[in-house]
Motif scaffolding. Structure first.
Motif, PDB file in Angstrom:
ATOM      1  N   ALA A  27      -6.515  10.960  12.278  1.00  0.00           N
ATOM      2  CA  ALA A  27      -6.275   9.509  12.276  1.00  0.00           C
ATOM      3  C   ALA A  27      -4.850   9.231  11.763  1.00  0.00           C
ATOM      4  N   VAL A  28      -4.338   8.095  12.146  1.00  0.00           N
ATOM      5  CA  VAL A  28      -2.994   7.692  11.730  1.00  0.00           C
ATOM      6  C   VAL A  28      -3.081   6.388  10.970  1.00  0.00           C
ATOM      7  N   TYR A  29      -2.448   6.356   9.811  1.00  0.00           N
ATOM      8  CA  TYR A  29      -2.457   5.142   8.997  1.00  0.00           C
ATOM      9  C   TYR A  29      -1.041   4.844   8.504  1.00  0.00           C
ATOM     10  N   ILE A  30      -0.638   3.593   8.686  1.00  0.00           N
ATOM     11  CA  ILE A  30       0.671   3.152   8.198  1.00  0.00           C
ATOM     12  C   ILE A  30       0.477   1.772   7.595  1.00  0.00           C
ATOM     13  N   ALA A  31       1.068   1.543   6.433  1.00  0.00           N
ATOM     14  CA  ALA A  31       0.945   0.214   5.830  1.00  0.00           C
ATOM     15  C   ALA A  31       2.202  -0.114   5.029  1.00  0.00           C
ATOM     16  N   TYR A  32       2.659  -1.336   5.213  1.00  0.00           N
ATOM     17  CA  TYR A  32       3.775  -1.867   4.436  1.00  0.00           C
ATOM     18  C   TYR A  32       3.350  -3.218   3.881  1.00  0.00           C
ATOM     19  N   ARG A  74      10.065  16.499  14.363  1.00  0.00           N
ATOM     20  CA  ARG A  74       8.630  16.531  14.593  1.00  0.00           C
ATOM     21  C   ARG A  74       7.877  16.556  13.254  1.00  0.00           C
ATOM     22  N   SER A  82       8.271  13.150  11.343  1.00  0.00           N
ATOM     23  CA  SER A  82       7.590  11.984  11.882  1.00  0.00           C
ATOM     24  C   SER A  82       6.092  12.166  11.894  1.00  0.00           C
ATOM     25  N   GLN A 117      -5.517  -1.771   2.048  1.00  0.00           N
ATOM     26  CA  GLN A 117      -4.863  -2.801   2.862  1.00  0.00           C
ATOM     27  C   GLN A 117      -5.291  -2.705   4.321  1.00  0.00           C
ATOM     28  N   ILE A 118      -5.364  -1.492   4.820  1.00  0.00           N
ATOM     29  CA  ILE A 118      -5.776  -1.289   6.217  1.00  0.00           C
ATOM     30  C   ILE A 118      -7.207  -1.768   6.429  1.00  0.00           C
ATOM     31  N   GLU A 119      -8.076  -1.443   5.502  1.00  0.00           N
ATOM     32  CA  GLU A 119      -9.483  -1.877   5.634  1.00  0.00           C
ATOM     33  C   GLU A 119      -9.576  -3.399   5.596  1.00  0.00           C
ATOM     34  N   ASP A 152      -7.242  -5.603   6.525  1.00  0.00           N
ATOM     35  CA  ASP A 152      -6.725  -6.152   7.779  1.00  0.00           C
ATOM     36  C   ASP A 152      -7.690  -5.891   8.937  1.00  0.00           C
ATOM     37  N   ASN A 153      -8.217  -4.690   8.987  1.00  0.00           N
ATOM     38  CA  ASN A 153      -9.163  -4.369  10.071  1.00  0.00           C
ATOM     39  C   ASN A 153     -10.411  -5.248   9.986  1.00  0.00           C
TER      40      ASN A 153
END
Lengths: 157, 133
Positions: free
Chosen positions: A106-111, A93, A96, A125-127, A129-130
Protein backbone atom coordinates in the motif's frame (compact mmCIF):
# COMPACT_ATOMS: atom_id res chain seq x y z
CA UNK A 1 71.05 11.89 -41.04
CA UNK A 2 67.80 13.00 -39.56
CA UNK A 3 66.59 14.61 -42.75
CA UNK A 4 67.33 11.38 -44.65
CA UNK A 5 65.50 9.03 -42.27
CA UNK A 6 62.56 8.53 -44.61
CA UNK A 7 64.74 7.25 -47.52
CA UNK A 8 66.80 4.61 -45.67
CA UNK A 9 65.88 1.18 -46.91
CA UNK A 10 65.62 -1.93 -44.77
CA UNK A 11 68.80 -3.32 -46.27
CA UNK A 12 70.71 -0.19 -45.43
CA UNK A 13 69.51 -0.28 -41.84
CA UNK A 14 70.53 -3.94 -41.59
CA UNK A 15 73.97 -3.11 -42.97
CA UNK A 16 74.39 -0.44 -40.31
CA UNK A 17 73.27 -2.96 -37.70
CA UNK A 18 75.94 -5.44 -38.88
CA UNK A 19 78.56 -2.73 -38.62
CA UNK A 20 77.32 -1.93 -35.12
CA UNK A 21 77.61 -5.53 -34.06
CA UNK A 22 81.14 -5.65 -35.53
CA UNK A 23 81.99 -2.52 -33.48
CA UNK A 24 82.82 -0.68 -36.66
CA UNK A 25 80.68 2.38 -35.99
CA UNK A 26 81.92 5.51 -34.28
CA UNK A 27 80.08 6.81 -31.21
CA UNK A 28 78.36 9.42 -33.33
CA UNK A 29 77.32 6.83 -35.89
CA UNK A 30 76.01 4.57 -33.11
CA UNK A 31 73.92 7.45 -31.76
CA UNK A 32 72.57 8.13 -35.23
CA UNK A 33 71.74 4.44 -35.71
CA UNK A 34 69.99 4.44 -32.35
CA UNK A 35 67.95 7.44 -33.45
CA UNK A 36 67.03 5.76 -36.74
CA UNK A 37 65.99 2.52 -35.04
CA UNK A 38 63.85 4.54 -32.64
CA UNK A 39 62.11 6.46 -35.40
CA UNK A 40 61.68 3.91 -38.15
CA UNK A 41 59.36 0.91 -37.85
CA UNK A 42 61.62 -1.51 -39.71
CA UNK A 43 61.89 -4.92 -38.17
CA UNK A 44 63.96 -8.01 -38.85
CA UNK A 45 65.74 -10.45 -36.56
CA UNK A 46 68.99 -8.50 -36.98
CA UNK A 47 67.39 -5.11 -36.39
CA UNK A 48 65.44 -6.40 -33.39
CA UNK A 49 68.61 -7.83 -31.85
CA UNK A 50 70.39 -4.50 -32.20
CA UNK A 51 67.39 -2.69 -30.70
CA UNK A 52 67.45 -5.10 -27.78
CA UNK A 53 71.17 -4.49 -27.30
CA UNK A 54 70.61 -0.73 -27.43
CA UNK A 55 67.60 -1.01 -25.06
CA UNK A 56 65.14 0.74 -27.35
CA UNK A 57 61.66 -0.15 -28.60
CA UNK A 58 60.60 -0.08 -32.25
CA UNK A 59 59.05 3.09 -33.59
CA UNK A 60 55.87 1.25 -34.58
CA UNK A 61 55.25 -0.10 -31.11
CA UNK A 62 56.00 3.31 -29.61
CA UNK A 63 53.49 4.91 -31.95
CA UNK A 64 50.85 2.39 -30.96
CA UNK A 65 51.02 3.41 -27.32
CA UNK A 66 49.30 6.79 -27.68
CA UNK A 67 46.51 5.20 -29.74
CA UNK A 68 45.94 2.47 -27.18
CA UNK A 69 45.98 5.13 -24.51
CA UNK A 70 43.27 7.04 -26.40
CA UNK A 71 41.11 3.90 -26.74
CA UNK A 72 41.60 3.12 -23.10
CA UNK A 73 40.51 6.68 -22.20
CA UNK A 74 37.30 6.45 -24.25
CA UNK A 75 36.41 3.08 -22.71
CA UNK A 76 37.20 4.40 -19.27
CA UNK A 77 35.04 7.46 -19.73
CA UNK A 78 32.18 5.43 -21.23
CA UNK A 79 32.33 3.00 -18.33
CA UNK A 80 32.29 5.76 -15.76
CA UNK A 81 29.42 7.51 -17.52
CA UNK A 82 27.39 4.30 -17.72
CA UNK A 83 28.01 3.60 -14.05
CA UNK A 84 26.91 7.09 -13.09
CA UNK A 85 23.71 6.77 -15.13
CA UNK A 86 22.86 3.40 -13.61
CA UNK A 87 23.62 4.55 -10.08
CA UNK A 88 21.52 7.66 -10.60
CA UNK A 89 18.58 5.66 -11.92
CA UNK A 90 18.78 3.17 -9.07
CA UNK A 91 19.06 5.99 -6.56
CA UNK A 92 15.98 7.68 -7.98
CA UNK A 93 14.03 4.45 -7.75
CA UNK A 94 15.09 3.79 -4.16
CA UNK A 95 14.43 7.37 -3.08
CA UNK A 96 10.96 7.56 -4.60
CA UNK A 97 9.77 4.09 -3.80
CA UNK A 98 10.81 3.34 -0.28
CA UNK A 99 9.52 6.33 1.74
CA UNK A 100 5.78 5.92 1.04
CA UNK A 101 5.39 2.24 0.30
CA UNK A 102 4.25 0.03 3.15
CA UNK A 103 5.28 -3.59 3.57
CA UNK A 104 1.91 -4.76 2.19
CA UNK A 105 2.43 -2.75 -1.02
CA UNK A 106 0.00 0.00 0.00
CA UNK A 107 1.05 3.60 -0.53
CA UNK A 108 0.42 6.35 1.99
CA UNK A 109 1.32 10.02 1.76
CA UNK A 110 0.13 12.79 4.04
CA UNK A 111 0.95 16.46 4.48
CA UNK A 112 -0.63 18.82 7.00
CA UNK A 113 0.05 22.53 7.28
CA UNK A 114 3.19 22.25 5.19
CA UNK A 115 4.68 19.33 7.13
CA UNK A 116 4.94 15.76 5.89
CA UNK A 117 3.32 13.36 8.33
CA UNK A 118 4.76 9.98 9.12
CA UNK A 119 3.89 6.93 11.18
CA UNK A 120 0.80 6.97 13.34
CA UNK A 121 0.04 10.65 12.60
CA UNK A 122 0.06 9.94 8.88
CA UNK A 123 -2.24 6.92 9.21
CA UNK A 124 -4.62 8.81 11.49
CA UNK A 125 -4.94 11.69 9.01
CA UNK A 126 -5.45 9.31 6.11
CA UNK A 127 -8.13 7.37 7.98
CA UNK A 128 -9.93 10.63 8.85
CA UNK A 129 -9.90 11.83 5.25
CA UNK A 130 -10.93 8.46 3.85
CA UNK A 131 -13.80 8.30 6.35
CA UNK A 132 -14.97 11.76 5.20
CA UNK A 133 -14.87 10.61 1.59
CA UNK A 134 -16.81 7.43 2.37
CA UNK A 135 -19.43 9.44 4.29
CA UNK A 136 -19.69 11.91 1.40
CA UNK A 137 -20.15 9.20 -1.21
CA UNK A 138 -22.66 7.33 0.92
CA UNK A 139 -24.71 10.50 1.50
CA UNK A 140 -24.69 11.38 -2.19
CA UNK A 141 -25.79 7.85 -3.09
CA UNK A 142 -28.63 8.10 -0.59
CA UNK A 143 -29.71 11.45 -2.03
CA UNK A 144 -29.62 10.05 -5.55
CA UNK A 145 -31.65 7.02 -4.50
CA UNK A 146 -34.18 9.27 -2.77
CA UNK A 147 -34.49 11.47 -5.86
CA UNK A 148 -35.03 8.41 -8.05
CA UNK A 149 -37.74 7.16 -5.70
CA UNK A 150 -39.53 10.52 -5.73
CA UNK A 151 -39.28 10.67 -9.52
CA UNK A 152 -40.78 7.20 -9.86
CA UNK A 153 -43.61 8.08 -7.49
CA UNK A 154 -44.45 11.26 -9.37
CA UNK A 155 -44.26 9.99 -12.92
CA UNK A 156 -44.82 6.26 -12.81
CA UNK A 157 -47.78 5.93 -10.49
CA UNK B 1 30.05 12.62 -30.24
CA UNK B 2 28.22 9.43 -31.13
CA UNK B 3 29.07 7.92 -27.77
CA UNK B 4 27.85 11.02 -25.99
CA UNK B 5 24.57 10.86 -27.92
CA UNK B 6 24.08 7.21 -26.97
CA UNK B 7 24.76 7.94 -23.30
CA UNK B 8 22.39 10.90 -23.36
CA UNK B 9 19.68 8.78 -24.98
CA UNK B 10 20.17 6.05 -22.40
CA UNK B 11 19.91 8.52 -19.55
CA UNK B 12 16.80 10.15 -21.04
CA UNK B 13 15.15 6.73 -21.43
CA UNK B 14 15.83 5.78 -17.84
CA UNK B 15 14.60 9.13 -16.58
CA UNK B 16 11.42 8.93 -18.68
CA UNK B 17 10.71 5.37 -17.59
CA UNK B 18 11.15 6.37 -13.98
CA UNK B 19 8.88 9.41 -14.25
CA UNK B 20 6.20 7.24 -15.83
CA UNK B 21 6.28 4.79 -12.98
CA UNK B 22 6.17 7.21 -10.04
CA UNK B 23 2.38 7.06 -9.54
CA UNK B 24 -0.50 5.59 -11.56
CA UNK B 25 -1.74 9.03 -12.64
CA UNK B 26 -3.80 9.85 -15.69
CA UNK B 27 -2.52 13.18 -16.72
CA UNK B 28 -5.53 14.95 -18.15
CA UNK B 29 -7.83 15.43 -15.16
CA UNK B 30 -7.51 18.99 -13.91
CA UNK B 31 -8.21 17.92 -10.32
CA UNK B 32 -5.25 15.54 -10.35
CA UNK B 33 -2.86 18.42 -10.88
CA UNK B 34 -3.68 19.53 -7.32
CA UNK B 35 -1.85 16.40 -6.09
CA UNK B 36 1.32 16.88 -8.12
CA UNK B 37 3.21 17.96 -4.99
CA UNK B 38 2.98 21.67 -5.71
CA UNK B 39 0.77 22.42 -2.68
CA UNK B 40 2.20 19.90 -0.20
CA UNK B 41 4.10 22.54 1.72
CA UNK B 42 1.34 25.16 1.88
CA UNK B 43 0.05 26.36 5.23
CA UNK B 44 -3.57 25.55 5.99
CA UNK B 45 -3.53 22.65 3.50
CA UNK B 46 -3.95 18.96 4.25
CA UNK B 47 -3.25 16.41 1.54
CA UNK B 48 -3.59 12.68 1.86
CA UNK B 49 -2.99 10.00 -0.72
CA UNK B 50 -3.63 6.33 -0.18
CA UNK B 51 -3.47 3.34 -2.49
CA UNK B 52 -4.75 0.28 -0.68
CA UNK B 53 -6.63 -2.89 -1.60
CA UNK B 54 -7.01 -1.72 -5.19
CA UNK B 55 -8.53 1.59 -4.16
CA UNK B 56 -6.87 4.92 -4.89
CA UNK B 57 -7.98 7.94 -2.89
CA UNK B 58 -6.64 11.48 -2.84
CA UNK B 59 -8.00 14.24 -0.61
CA UNK B 60 -7.07 17.88 -0.34
CA UNK B 61 -8.53 20.17 2.33
CA UNK B 62 -7.88 23.89 2.43
CA UNK B 63 -8.85 26.25 5.26
CA UNK B 64 -9.01 30.05 5.07
CA UNK B 65 -7.20 30.32 1.76
CA UNK B 66 -9.57 31.84 -0.83
CA UNK B 67 -6.97 31.85 -3.62
CA UNK B 68 -6.25 28.16 -3.30
CA UNK B 69 -9.93 27.38 -2.77
CA UNK B 70 -10.62 29.04 -6.11
CA UNK B 71 -7.92 26.95 -7.79
CA UNK B 72 -9.60 23.82 -6.45
CA UNK B 73 -13.08 24.82 -7.57
CA UNK B 74 -11.79 25.85 -11.00
CA UNK B 75 -10.11 22.45 -11.39
CA UNK B 76 -13.30 20.70 -10.31
CA UNK B 77 -15.42 22.73 -12.74
CA UNK B 78 -12.98 21.96 -15.57
CA UNK B 79 -13.45 18.22 -14.94
CA UNK B 80 -17.21 18.66 -14.51
CA UNK B 81 -17.49 19.42 -18.22
CA UNK B 82 -16.60 15.82 -19.03
CA UNK B 83 -18.60 14.16 -16.28
CA UNK B 84 -21.11 11.43 -17.09
CA UNK B 85 -22.99 12.06 -13.84
CA UNK B 86 -23.49 15.12 -11.65
CA UNK B 87 -25.11 15.57 -8.29
CA UNK B 88 -25.31 18.49 -5.90
CA UNK B 89 -26.58 18.87 -2.35
CA UNK B 90 -26.89 22.18 -0.53
CA UNK B 91 -27.76 22.50 3.11
CA UNK B 92 -27.15 25.70 5.08
CA UNK B 93 -23.47 26.59 4.73
CA UNK B 94 -22.58 23.22 3.21
CA UNK B 95 -22.45 22.61 -0.50
CA UNK B 96 -21.59 19.14 -1.76
CA UNK B 97 -21.00 18.42 -5.42
CA UNK B 98 -20.21 15.06 -6.91
CA UNK B 99 -19.25 14.08 -10.47
CA UNK B 100 -18.41 10.78 -12.09
CA UNK B 101 -16.00 10.24 -14.96
CA UNK B 102 -15.44 6.90 -16.65
CA UNK B 103 -11.86 5.90 -17.50
CA UNK B 104 -10.46 2.53 -18.48
CA UNK B 105 -13.92 1.12 -17.90
CA UNK B 106 -13.86 2.23 -14.27
CA UNK B 107 -15.70 5.05 -12.52
CA UNK B 108 -13.75 7.92 -10.98
CA UNK B 109 -15.65 10.00 -8.45
CA UNK B 110 -14.57 13.54 -7.78
CA UNK B 111 -16.20 15.32 -4.91
CA UNK B 112 -16.09 18.91 -3.76
CA UNK B 113 -17.40 20.16 -0.42
CA UNK B 114 -17.54 23.81 0.52
CA UNK B 115 -18.31 25.08 3.98
CA UNK B 116 -18.67 28.82 3.68
CA UNK B 117 -18.88 29.38 7.45
CA UNK B 118 -15.55 27.65 8.16
CA UNK B 119 -14.03 28.83 4.87
CA UNK B 120 -13.08 25.24 4.24
CA UNK B 121 -12.98 23.45 0.90
CA UNK B 122 -12.30 19.78 0.41
CA UNK B 123 -11.75 18.00 -2.90
CA UNK B 124 -11.25 14.30 -3.32
CA UNK B 125 -10.64 11.91 -6.21
CA UNK B 126 -11.64 8.33 -5.60
CA UNK B 127 -11.60 5.22 -7.76
CA UNK B 128 -9.97 1.89 -8.40
CA UNK B 129 -6.29 1.76 -9.27
CA UNK B 130 -7.16 0.52 -12.73
CA UNK B 131 -9.00 3.77 -13.47
CA UNK B 132 -5.79 5.73 -13.11
CA UNK B 133 -3.45 3.56 -15.19
Amino acid sequence: MKENDHILALSEIEELCRLYLDCKLSRLEEAELQYVLLKLPYSSPLIDDVRALMGIQAAASLKLKPKMHRKWNIRWIAGIAASVVILFAVGLRVASGSDHEATDGAVYIAYSNGVELTGAQMMAQIERDNAKVEAFMKRMDEIEAEEARIYNELFND
Amino acid sequence: MRLFSIMLLLFASIAAAHAESLEPVSDNLASEQLFSGKYNKEKGVTITISIRDGKYNRTMTVTKNPALAKIMTDAFNADRKRASAFNQYISGNDEWTNIEITRNGEIIRIGLTENKGKEEVMLFINGSEKAFK
